[in-house]
Write a protein that holds these residues in place. Structure first.
Motif, PDB file in Angstrom:
ATOM      1  N   TYR A 141       0.826  -1.220   0.000  1.00 10.92           N
ATOM      2  CA  TYR A 141       0.000   0.000   0.000  1.00 10.92           C
ATOM      3  C   TYR A 141       0.858   1.267   0.000  1.00 10.92           C
ATOM      4  N   SER A 142       1.928   1.262  -0.770  1.00 11.65           N
ATOM      5  CA  SER A 142       2.862   2.384  -0.931  1.00 11.65           C
ATOM      6  C   SER A 142       3.907   2.467   0.168  1.00 11.65           C
ATOM      7  N   SER A 143       3.911   1.567   1.126  1.00 11.08           N
ATOM      8  CA  SER A 143       4.914   1.603   2.188  1.00 11.08           C
ATOM      9  C   SER A 143       6.305   1.252   1.663  1.00 11.08           C
ATOM     10  N   VAL A 144       6.364   0.518   0.555  1.00  8.92           N
ATOM     11  CA  VAL A 144       7.634   0.077  -0.004  1.00  8.92           C
ATOM     12  C   VAL A 144       7.889   0.819  -1.322  1.00  8.92           C
TER      13      VAL A 144
ATOM     14  N   GLY B  87       1.290  10.500  -0.834  1.00 11.70           N
ATOM     15  CA  GLY B  87       2.436  11.385  -0.768  1.00 11.70           C
ATOM     16  C   GLY B  87       3.769  10.740  -1.082  1.00 11.70           C
ATOM     17  N   LEU B  88       4.797  11.577  -1.100  1.00 15.84           N
ATOM     18  CA  LEU B  88       6.183  11.147  -1.284  1.00 15.84           C
ATOM     19  C   LEU B  88       6.399  10.451  -2.619  1.00 15.84           C
ATOM     20  N   GLY B  89       5.846  11.070  -3.668  1.00 20.13           N
ATOM     21  CA  GLY B  89       6.143  10.653  -5.028  1.00 20.13           C
ATOM     22  C   GLY B  89       5.186   9.690  -5.672  1.00 20.13           C
ATOM     23  N   ARG B  90       4.270   9.114  -4.950  1.00 19.68           N
ATOM     24  CA  ARG B  90       3.408   8.073  -5.481  1.00 19.68           C
ATOM     25  C   ARG B  90       2.644   8.510  -6.732  1.00 19.68           C
ATOM     26  N   THR B  91       2.223   9.765  -6.800  1.00 18.84           N
ATOM     27  CA  THR B  91       1.401  10.224  -7.930  1.00 18.84           C
ATOM     28  C   THR B  91       2.218  10.907  -9.024  1.00 18.84           C
ATOM     29  N   GLY B  92       3.549  10.895  -8.908  1.00 23.71           N
ATOM     30  CA  GLY B  92       4.381  11.535  -9.908  1.00 23.71           C
ATOM     31  C   GLY B  92       4.831  12.927  -9.534  1.00 23.71           C
TER      32      GLY B  92
ATOM     33  N   GLY C 198       2.861   9.233   5.908  1.00 24.23           N
ATOM     34  CA  GLY C 198       3.101   7.943   6.552  1.00 24.23           C
ATOM     35  C   GLY C 198       3.615   6.963   5.515  1.00 24.23           C
ATOM     36  N   LYS C 199       3.363   5.688   5.706  1.00 29.51           N
ATOM     37  CA  LYS C 199       3.723   4.612   4.797  1.00 29.51           C
ATOM     38  C   LYS C 199       5.131   4.761   4.233  1.00 29.51           C
ATOM     39  N   ALA C 200       5.296   5.374   3.047  1.00 33.82           N
ATOM     40  CA  ALA C 200       6.619   5.458   2.414  1.00 33.82           C
ATOM     41  C   ALA C 200       7.625   6.222   3.249  1.00 33.82           C
ATOM     42  N   LEU C 201       7.155   7.019   4.215  1.00 29.79           N
ATOM     43  CA  LEU C 201       8.080   7.761   5.067  1.00 29.79           C
ATOM     44  C   LEU C 201       8.975   6.808   5.869  1.00 29.79           C
ATOM     45  N   GLY C 202       8.514   5.586   6.087  1.00 30.84           N
ATOM     46  CA  GLY C 202       9.313   4.598   6.807  1.00 30.84           C
ATOM     47  C   GLY C 202      10.290   3.839   5.937  1.00 30.84           C
TER      48      GLY C 202
ATOM     49  N   ALA D 232      16.310   8.067  11.613  1.00 30.91           N
ATOM     50  CA  ALA D 232      17.437   7.810  10.713  1.00 30.91           C
ATOM     51  C   ALA D 232      16.964   7.164   9.414  1.00 30.91           C
ATOM     52  N   VAL D 233      16.045   6.214   9.543  1.00 33.34           N
ATOM     53  CA  VAL D 233      15.512   5.523   8.368  1.00 33.34           C
ATOM     54  C   VAL D 233      14.701   6.484   7.496  1.00 33.34           C
ATOM     55  N   ALA D 234      13.836   7.258   8.109  1.00 32.89           N
ATOM     56  CA  ALA D 234      12.993   8.183   7.346  1.00 32.89           C
ATOM     57  C   ALA D 234      13.832   9.238   6.640  1.00 32.89           C
ATOM     58  N   LEU D 235      14.848   9.745   7.327  1.00 33.23           N
ATOM     59  CA  LEU D 235      15.719  10.752   6.719  1.00 33.23           C
ATOM     60  C   LEU D 235      16.411  10.197   5.477  1.00 33.23           C
ATOM     61  N   GLU D 236      16.948   8.987   5.586  1.00 38.12           N
ATOM     62  CA  GLU D 236      17.617   8.396   4.428  1.00 38.12           C
ATOM     63  C   GLU D 236      16.620   8.114   3.308  1.00 38.12           C
ATOM     64  N   GLY D 237      15.401   7.704   3.673  1.00 40.29           N
ATOM     65  CA  GLY D 237      14.376   7.467   2.662  1.00 40.29           C
ATOM     66  C   GLY D 237      14.046   8.723   1.871  1.00 40.29           C
ATOM     67  N   LEU D 238      13.962   9.868   2.548  1.00 36.90           N
ATOM     68  CA  LEU D 238      13.699  11.134   1.858  1.00 36.90           C
ATOM     69  C   LEU D 238      14.860  11.497   0.942  1.00 36.90           C
ATOM     70  N   LYS D 239      16.071  11.258   1.412  1.00 39.47           N
ATOM     71  CA  LYS D 239      17.243  11.546   0.586  1.00 39.47           C
ATOM     72  C   LYS D 239      17.265  10.666  -0.663  1.00 39.47           C
ATOM     73  N   VAL D 240      16.893   9.402  -0.514  1.00 39.58           N
ATOM     74  CA  VAL D 240      16.862   8.492  -1.663  1.00 39.58           C
ATOM     75  C   VAL D 240      15.846   8.981  -2.696  1.00 39.58           C
ATOM     76  N   LEU D 241      14.650   9.343  -2.247  1.00 43.71           N
ATOM     77  CA  LEU D 241      13.640   9.859  -3.171  1.00 43.71           C
ATOM     78  C   LEU D 241      14.169  11.060  -3.941  1.00 43.71           C
ATOM     79  N   GLN D 242      14.872  11.926  -3.241  1.00 46.13           N
ATOM     80  CA  GLN D 242      15.361  13.164  -3.816  1.00 46.13           C
ATOM     81  C   GLN D 242      16.569  12.924  -4.731  1.00 46.13           C
TER      82      GLN D 242
END
Length: 429
Positions: free
Chosen positions: A54-57, A236-241, A259-263, A299-309
């Motif tokens: 559900y977008s968590s991954v 959020g976090l890129g799911r819709t383009g 939430g979800k992808a933020l983790g 720490a995980v959420a911060l790295e996840g945001l950096k990866v998206l970016q």
């Protein structure tokens, strides 16, 4: 159709059924391990993940940068609670402010907790800033919404299965029809403090709002001193383009729920984001969470945001989403009336199945048997929401399998013969 639920997997399935509460009806695939967009079951069979939890991954399973960030933090400290300052939460909050454009963020764990935080914030803001008598604050919510499963949230759900037997419920919510401004106006009173809404209704069947609705809603909220709270836990976090679905609408909400992808696909992490004028209603002891904002999660959420970016996943999602949408529309054109509609944005697409022909669950299980993981909603819609990292060749494989499965069902139902009879010509299926 290939079999699913092999003898080797039955022990795991039966243990969940024997010892677990029966609040889920999983597709009978027992996942053993995963990497990026692929999943393998206990028998070693490979699947394409077209659901991404559900977008968590959204980053793909076990993204190496995010796993490495978790491992580094696990060598230091995982949880100390908000009783003390730490070295990871501040940088996460700074990054959230950068990517969302809001001045402050309040971290929680699950999406439902972030929604509950938003509700508390809206009510206190309504009382202390707008001047609504305490206990009379009302929040407008859309019919067909899905914001979580806590007792407060299910109290304003439209789904009887979510509500039945769980009352009494809070009466502080007023429903309106999604996408209908006249319905919003009719539901509002002088005690309305907020509108809580999804930019796309996921659980309702990937329902996209009509053009211009959110611009009208934004203007109405501004005129009437009502907070517009955007629940982008899944969108959020890129799911819709785009980074956030509200960007498609050309608006800015007063508050944002993530939430979800933020983790990063590893942990439950959520956040409520707003400017200081809204967030200032929270003071010490007014709200909190033992695990919210813990060192490991931050720490995980911060790295996840950096990866998206840094890996361009959001921009790539827009391109991939257009491709997936076009391919699924081609399948629809061939297999109507079995497929009624294809709708969505980015890599979040719902395929609407004609209920007189079959159920979405039937096709979901057939897809799983052929190596594609998806999930139904409301018995009529199959959701496709793969990781944002999915390559085009895997999307092609998944759509080809869906095409084959749907065409087999189409032929079983004799729909091609009916079409040829009504058209006075032989149909090609």
């Amino acid at each position: 159709m290939d079999a699913i639920g092999s003898p080797a997997s039955q022990d795991f399935i039966q243990k969940e059924a024997r010892y677990g509460a029966r609040n889920y009806a999983p597709v009978p695939v027992v996942v053993d391990h995963a990497k990026d967009c692929l999943v393998w079951d206990v028998d070693g069979k490979e699947y394409i993940d077209m659901m991404s939890a559900y977008s968590s991954v959204s980053h793909g399973h076990l993204h190496p940068r995010i796993v490495a960030a978790a491992q580094r933090q696990l060598q230091k400290v995982a949880v100390m609670s908000r009783a003390y300052y730490g070295t990871t939460l501040g940088p996460l909050l700074e990054k959230l402010s950068e990517v969302t454009g809001f001045e402050r963020a309040l971290p929680m764990n699950t999406g439902a907790e972030a929604v509950e935080t938003a509700i508390k914030c809206a009510r206190r803001w309504g009382h202390r800033v707008k001047g609504i008598p305490d206990g009379q604050q009302k929040i407008l919510v859309a019919r067909g919404n899905f914001h979580g499963r806590t007792t407060t949230i299910i109290g304003f759900s439209s789904e009887e299965d979510y509500r039945s037997g769980f009352g009494p419920f809070d009466g502080g919510f007023q429903p309106f029809d999604y996408g209908d401004m006249e319905s919003v106006k009719a539901a509002a009173t002088g005690d309305t403090c907020a509108v809580l809404i999804e930019p796309i209704q996921g659980e309702a069947g990937v329902i996209v709002p009509p053009p211009g609705f959110f611009q009208q809603l934004r203007a109405w909220c501004t005129r009437n001193q009502v907070l517009l709270i955007d629940d982008e836990v899944q969108a959020g976090l890129g799911r819709t383009g785009k980074w956030f679905a509200f960007e498609h609408e050309g608006i800015r909400p007063d508050a944002l729920i993530l939430g979800k992808a933020l983790g990063g696909g590893l942990l439950p992490v959520s956040a409520f984001c707003a400017d200081d004028a809204v967030m200032q209603v929270f003071v010490p002891n007014s709200h909190g969470s033992t695990f919210g904002g813990n060192a490991l999660a931050a720490a995980v959420a911060l790295e996840g945001l950096k990866v998206l970016q840094e890996e361009g996943l959001v921009a790539h999602c827009a391109e991939k989403g257009e491709y997936l949408f076009r391919r699924l529309r081609e399948v629809q054109a061939e297999l109507a009336p079995l497929i009624r509609d294809v709708r969505g944005r980015g890599l979040w697409i719902g395929v609407d199945i004609e209920p007189s022909c079959t159920t979405a669950r039937d096709l979901v299980e057939r897809l799983a048997a052929h190596g594609v993981l998806s999930k139904e909603t409301h018995d009529t819609v199959i959701r496709f929401a793969p990781p944002l990292t999915i390559p085009f060749d895997l999307m092609d494989r998944a759509v080809d399998i869906f095409h084959r499965v749907a065409r087999e069902k189409y032929q079983e139902l004799g729909l091609g013969r009916r079409a040829s009879s009504s058209n006075g010509a032989k149909a090609t299926v």
